[in-house]
Design an enzyme around this catalytic site. Structure first.
Site, short mmCIF file in Angstrom:
data_model
loop_
_atom_site.label_atom_id
_atom_site.label_comp_id
_atom_site.label_asym_id
_atom_site.label_seq_id
_atom_site.Cartn_x
_atom_site.Cartn_y
_atom_site.Cartn_z
CB CYS A 82 84.56 7.39 60.80
SG CYS A 82 83.81 5.93 60.11
CD GLU A 125 79.96 7.24 60.13
OE1 GLU A 125 80.89 7.70 60.81
OE2 GLU A 125 80.11 6.65 59.05
P1 NDP Z 1 83.90 17.12 54.94
O1 NDP Z 1 82.93 17.13 56.04
O2 NDP Z 1 84.48 18.40 54.51
O3 NDP Z 1 83.28 16.44 53.65
C1 NDP Z 1 82.48 15.31 53.68
C2 NDP Z 1 81.56 15.31 52.49
O4 NDP Z 1 80.72 16.44 52.55
C3 NDP Z 1 82.30 15.43 51.17
O5 NDP Z 1 81.61 14.70 50.19
C4 NDP Z 1 82.22 16.91 50.87
O6 NDP Z 1 82.36 17.20 49.51
C5 NDP Z 1 80.82 17.19 51.35
N1 NDP Z 1 80.57 18.59 51.67
C6 NDP Z 1 81.37 19.45 52.31
N2 NDP Z 1 80.75 20.63 52.44
C7 NDP Z 1 79.54 20.50 51.87
C8 NDP Z 1 78.44 21.38 51.67
N3 NDP Z 1 78.46 22.62 52.11
N4 NDP Z 1 77.35 20.90 51.03
C9 NDP Z 1 77.30 19.65 50.57
N5 NDP Z 1 78.32 18.78 50.73
C10 NDP Z 1 79.42 19.19 51.37
O7 NDP Z 1 84.98 16.13 55.34
P2 NDP Z 1 86.31 15.78 54.57
O8 NDP Z 1 86.00 14.64 53.70
O9 NDP Z 1 86.95 16.95 53.94
O10 NDP Z 1 87.16 15.37 55.80
C11 NDP Z 1 87.43 16.33 56.79
C12 NDP Z 1 87.51 15.66 58.12
O11 NDP Z 1 86.32 14.93 58.38
C13 NDP Z 1 88.59 14.64 58.23
O12 NDP Z 1 89.84 15.22 58.43
C14 NDP Z 1 88.09 13.86 59.38
O13 NDP Z 1 88.38 14.55 60.57
C15 NDP Z 1 86.61 13.84 59.18
N6 NDP Z 1 86.13 12.63 58.53
C16 NDP Z 1 85.27 11.82 59.18
C17 NDP Z 1 84.81 10.69 58.60
C18 NDP Z 1 83.82 9.80 59.23
O14 NDP Z 1 83.52 8.76 58.66
N7 NDP Z 1 83.23 10.10 60.34
C19 NDP Z 1 85.28 10.24 57.31
C20 NDP Z 1 86.13 11.17 56.67
C21 NDP Z 1 86.51 12.31 57.27
P3 NDP Z 1 83.73 17.71 48.91
O15 NDP Z 1 84.71 16.61 49.08
O16 NDP Z 1 83.40 17.97 47.50
O17 NDP Z 1 84.11 18.92 49.69
#
Ligand code: NDP
Length: 681
Positions: free
Chosen positions: A295, A256
Site C-alpha cells: 500500500c 487504510e
Molecule cells: P478489498 O477492498 O476488496 O478487500 C480488502 C478486505 O476487505 C478483504 O479482507 C476482503 O475480504 C474484505 N471485504 C471486501 N468486501 C467486504 C465487505 N463487503 N464486507 C466485509 N469485508 C469485505 O481489496 P482486495 O484485497 O481485493 O484488493 C483490491 C485492491 O485494493 C488492490 O488491487 C489494491 O488496489 C488495493 N489494496 C490496498 C491495500 C492497502 O494496504 N492500502 C492492500 C491491498 C490491496 P475478501 O478477500 O474475502 O473479499
C-alpha cells in the site's frame, strides 16, 4: 495443513466442507479451500463480549504487554512454519521476512511500549488534572479506559501475517478482544499464524477469533462499544464506512486504503550525486519488493524534466537485471502477484494507464518468469510508464495498479512537483530525495498536508534509512483523503484508538482515587515511617512526607558554584543580577533540586534501589539568599513491572515533589522516578 481452512469462533475451530479453492500464486495449484459452513456471528460476538472482555480485563496493561512479548517469542521460534506457506502467496524470502518477522517485530515493539508507557491497572490517566475552582477543591482531568466491545479487523491480501499482528497488537494491549478477517486469497497463511497463536496458550479466552471467508451479518450486529478497522481498496473502505449500522451506532471506523504514493527527486541533485542513485534504488525497490503489492509502494516518481531520461535509463537497467520467478529458485528477486484475479486487475489498470502515457519498460522487454509452471502463476512484468504532462493527466493520479508498476512524471519547478504530489489526493507516504535542507524545509511542511509519513532521503540518512515503503510500529501509518483518513501504529497512539476517553470532574481526592494517581490537592497520608523505607507493595498512592526547612545562604550558592563549575552571572554577579527581572542574585535551580533531595531522602540503605530520572521539572519562582525552602514528597504513581531475569523483584514508583518557600509558594515542581524493591527481594 488441512486442505479445508477453518475459522476460529467461540473457542473452537469450525469448518470441514470445502468451498472456494485458493490457488498458489506461483504455479496455480490449489493450496487450500475455504470452508462452506456458515458462521454464527452472534455466537462470535457473544463470546468476545463476555469471555473475551472478562479474560482480557482480568489482566492489566503491563500483563498484556508481557503476553505480547511471550507471543512474539513463541511465533519467532516457529516462524519457519509460516515461511513454508508464505511462498504460495508469491512472496520471496525477503517479502516473507517483511510479512512474518515484520509482524513479530511489531508484537515485540508493542510489548516494549506497553511496559514502558502504560500503567498497571486498566485506567490511563491523561493528566495533569486542571484546577477548576479558586480554592483547589474542584478539578478536572481525562482518563482512558478499554472500550467494552469487540474490534473487527478486516485485512488485505498482501500482508497475511503482518496485517493480522499490527492490528492485533495494539487492540490486545488496549484490552479489547478482536475478530480478525483476513482477505480470502491468502487466508491460509493467516490461519496458520492464528493456529500457532492459539496453540501458545498465551491468548486469554475469546481474545482472538478468526473468520475465513465473508463477514455475513457481522457488521449489522456491532454496537457503539465496538470498533472496525480496515485495510484494502478505497472502494471497499467507502462501502464499509457507510454501512448503515456503523453509521447509526457511531462505530469508529479506521481505514487504510490504497494510495498513489510518490517520490520526488529534487532538482539540486545531479546524476553524479549519491542521492541520484538513492532515488533510483528506492523506486526500483518499491516496484519489485512484494511484486509492488504494498500500500506504500511508489506509484509516482516525480523527477526534474532534465533528468527524466537519465532516471528512466537507470531504472530500465535495474529492472532488466531483476530476476522474476518462483522464489524457491536461487537468484529470484521478485515473486508473483497474490492471485490470478490480481494479475487480471493489474493488467487492466496498466492498460488504462498506458492510454495517453508511454510504457518505457514492460512485458515487451523480454519478460520470462523463471521456474516450472510459472505460466499458471500470477506473475506480472515490472512496468515503468512515462507521463509527459502529469498536471493534465488524471489517470496517473487516480488509477492504482497494485503491482510492480510506477510512472515517471517530469516537473520544472519545486512548486510544480509539490502540486503533482498533491494530486494523489492523500497518500500514506512520500519521499523527497535532496541534498539541500532548504528544499526539505520548504517541501515537507507543504507535502505533510497530503501525507501520513514523509521520508527525506540523502546520503547521510541512507546508511540507516528504513526505506520509503516500511511502516514502523513507532511511527504513524495511514494517510488523509484517498489513503483512507485513518491512523495505525504510531506507538502508543494506536492503543488509544481502542480506549475511550472521558473527562472526569471532582475533588482532587476523588480524582486521585479514580485515576490511581496522586493529584495535587488530594488528601495525603503521613506517618512516622519515611516513604523511602516502604517496599513497593506497602507504598500507597498519597503516602507523603513534608520535610524540615532549610534557609539558603550565600555560602550555599558559592559552594554549589564551586562544585558544579556553574558561575553564571545570575548567581555570582551582584551588579548584573540587579538588572535582571529578579533584581538580585538567586540560587542555581539545580541547587534547589539538590537541596530538595537532601531534605527528602532517607539516607540509609532501603527498598529504594535507584533514581532513574525526573519528569516535568519547572523552576516556578526564584530562590534568593535568605529564602527558606522545604519539600513535599508524595507517592504519585506505581507501575508493577514483571520481574526480569537476573533482577530482584521491583516496581516503578513516581514521586510528586513540590518545593515551597517561606510564603508557601511553589518554587520548584517535578516528578522523580525510582525503582523500589518488593518485599521478598
Ligand atoms: P478489498 O477492498 O476488496 O478487500 C480488502 C478486505 O476487505 C478483504 O479482507 C476482503 O475480504 C474484505 N471485504 C471486501 N468486501 C467486504 C465487505 N463487503 N464486507 C466485509 N469485508 C469485505 O481489496 P482486495 O484485497 O481485493 O484488493 C483490491 C485492491 O485494493 C488492490 O488491487 C489494491 O488496489 C488495493 N489494496 C490496498 C491495500 C492497502 O494496504 N492500502 C492492500 C491491498 C490491496 P475478501 O478477500 O474475502 O473479499
Amino acid at each position: 495443513m488441512s486442505t479445508v481452512l477453518q475459522s476460529y469462533i467461540g473457542g473452537r475451530w469450525v469448518g470441514a466442507q470445502p468451498a472456494q479453492a485458493l490457488a498458489s500464486a506461483i504455479d496455480g495449484r490449489v493450496v487450500a479451500h475455504t470452508h462452506a459452513e456458515r458462521l454464527d456471528f452472534g455466537e462470535a460476538l457473544a463470546h468476545a463480549r463476555t469471555a473475551g472482555v472478562r479474560a482480557l480485563l482480568a489482566l492489566d496493561f503491563q500483563q498484556r504487554a508481557q503476553r505480547l512479548r511471550a507471543l512474539a517469542a513463541w511465533l519467532t521460534e516457529r516462524k519457519e512454519q509460516l515461511y513454508a506457506l508464505s511462498h504460495h502467496t508469491g512472496a520471496t524470502r525477503h517479502d516473507g521476512w517483511i510479512d512474518i518477522e515484520g509482524g513479530t517485530g511489531t508484537l515485540y515493539a508493542y510489548a516494549g511500549m506497553g511496559a514502558n508507557e502504560l500503567p498497571s491497572g486498566n485506567v490511563v490517566h491523561e493528566g495533569p488534572a486542571v484546577p477548576l475552582g479558586k480554592q483547589g477543591r474542584f478539578a478536572g482531568t481525562h482518563i482512558l479506559v478499554p472500550r467494552r466491545g469487540v474490534v473487527v479487523h478486516i485485512n488485505a491480501f498482501n500482508f497475511p501475517v503482518w496485517g493480522l499482528l499490527e492490528k492485533f497488537a495494539p487492540s490486545f494491549l488496549a484490552g479489547m478482544p478482536c475478530i480478525a478477517k483476513p482477505a480470502t486469497a491468502t487466508s491460509y497463511l493467516t490461519e496458520a499464524a492464528v493456529r500457532l497463536m492459539t496453540e501458545s496458550g498465551l491468548l486469554p479466552e475469546g481474545s482472538l477469533q478468526l473468520v475465513i471467508g465473508g463477514t455475513g451479518d457481522l457488521l449489522d450486529r456491532l454496537d457503539g462499544q465496538d470498533v472496525v478497522t480496515f485495510t484494502g481498496s478505497a472502494d471497499t473502505a467507502a462501502t464499509l464506512r457507510a454501512h448503515p449500522n456503523v453509521l447509526r451506532q457511531g462505530i469508529p471506523f479506521n481505514a487504510e486504503a490504497d494510495s498513489l504514493n510518490c517520490a520526488i527527486l529534487a532538482s539540486d541533485v545531479t546524476p553524479d550525486d549519491e542521492e541520484f542513485d538513492l532515488f533510483v534504488k528506492e523506486v526500483h525497490r518499491e516496484m519489485t519488493v512484494k511484486a509492488g503489492q504494498k500500500c506504500t509502494a511508489i506509484r509516482r516518481a516525480i523527477v526534474p524534466r532534465r533528468l527524466v531520461d537519465a532516471v528512466a535509463s537507470k531504472l530500465r537497467e535495474r529492472l532488466a537485471k531483476t530476476v522474476v520467478g518462483d522464489p524457491s529458485i536461487e537468484g529470484v528477486r521478485m515473486g508473483a502477484l497474490a492471485s490470478k484475479a490480481q494479475q487480471r486487475d493489474v493488467a487492466e489498470r496498466v492498460a488504462e494507464l498506458a492510454r495517453g502515457n508511454r510504457i518505457v519498460y514492460g512485458e515487451a522487454d523480454g519478460f520470462a518468469p523463471k521456474g516450472e509452471r510459472t505460466g499458471d502463476g500470477a506473475f506480472f512484468a515490472p512496468t515503468l510508464l512515462l507521463c509527459e504532462r502529469p498536471l493534465e493527466t488524471a489517470s496517473v493520479h487516480d488509477v492504482e495498479a497494485f503491482g510492480p508498476v510506477s510512472t515517471l512524471m517530469p516537473y520544472d519547478e519545486l512548486d510544480e512537483a509539490l502540486a503533482i504530489a498533491a494530486r494523489g489526493k492523500g497518500s500514506l507516504v512520500g519521499t523527497l530525495v535532496t541534498k539541500d535542507p532548504a528544499v526539505a524545509a520548504k517541501a515537507i511542511p507543504f507535502a505533510a498536508a497530503w501525507h501520513g509519513r514523509l521520508l527525506v532521503l540523502d546520503r547521510e540518512a541512507a546508511a540507516e534509512s528504513t526505506g520509503h515503503g516500511s511502516p514502523l510500529p513507532m511511527l504513524k501509518h495511514g494517510g488523509p483523503g484517498r489513503a483512507g483518513g485513518g491512523e495505525e501504529l504510531g506507538g502508543v497512539r494506536a492503543v488509544k484508538h481502542y480506549l475511550q476517553r472521558a473527562a472526569v470532574q471532582g475533588s482532587p481526592t476523588m480524582l486521585a482515587a479514580v485515576t490511581g494517581e496522586y493529584v495535587r490537592g488530594a488528601k495525603v497520608q503521613e506517618s512516622e515511617v519515611h516513604p523511602f523505607r516502604r517496599h513497593f507493595e506497602d507504598l500507597q498512592i498519597g503516602d507523603s512526607l513534608l520535610t524540615h526547612r532549610r534557609t539558603v545562604s550565600e555560602a550555599d550558592i558559592v559552594a554549589f558554584g564551586g562544585i558544579s563549575g556553574d558561575f553564571f552571572y545570575m548567581h555570582f554577579d551582584e551588579i548584573a543580577a540587579k538588572e535582571t527581572q529578579f533584581g538580585q542574585r538567586i540560587a542555581h535551580g539545580y541547587f534547589v533540586l539538590s537541596a530538595a533531595a537532601g531534605l527528602f531522602v532517607s539516607p540509609g540503605p532501603g527498598p529504594v534501589l535507584a533514581n532513574y530520572g525526573l519528569d516535568t521539572l519547572r523552576f516556578v519562582k526564584p530562590v534568593g539568599i535568605g529564602d527558606t525552602i522545604r519539600a513535599r514528597l508524595t507517592c504519585k504513581r506505581k507501575i508493577d513491572r514483571p520481574t526480569k531475569k537476573d533482577q530482584a523483584p521491583q516496581g516503578v514508583v513516581a514521586w510528586d515533589v513540590q518545593v515551597t518557600n517561606q510564603h508557601d509558594e511553589l518554587v520548584a515542581s517535578y516528578d522523580i522516578l525510582t525503582l523500589v524493591a518488593k518485599r521478598g527481594a
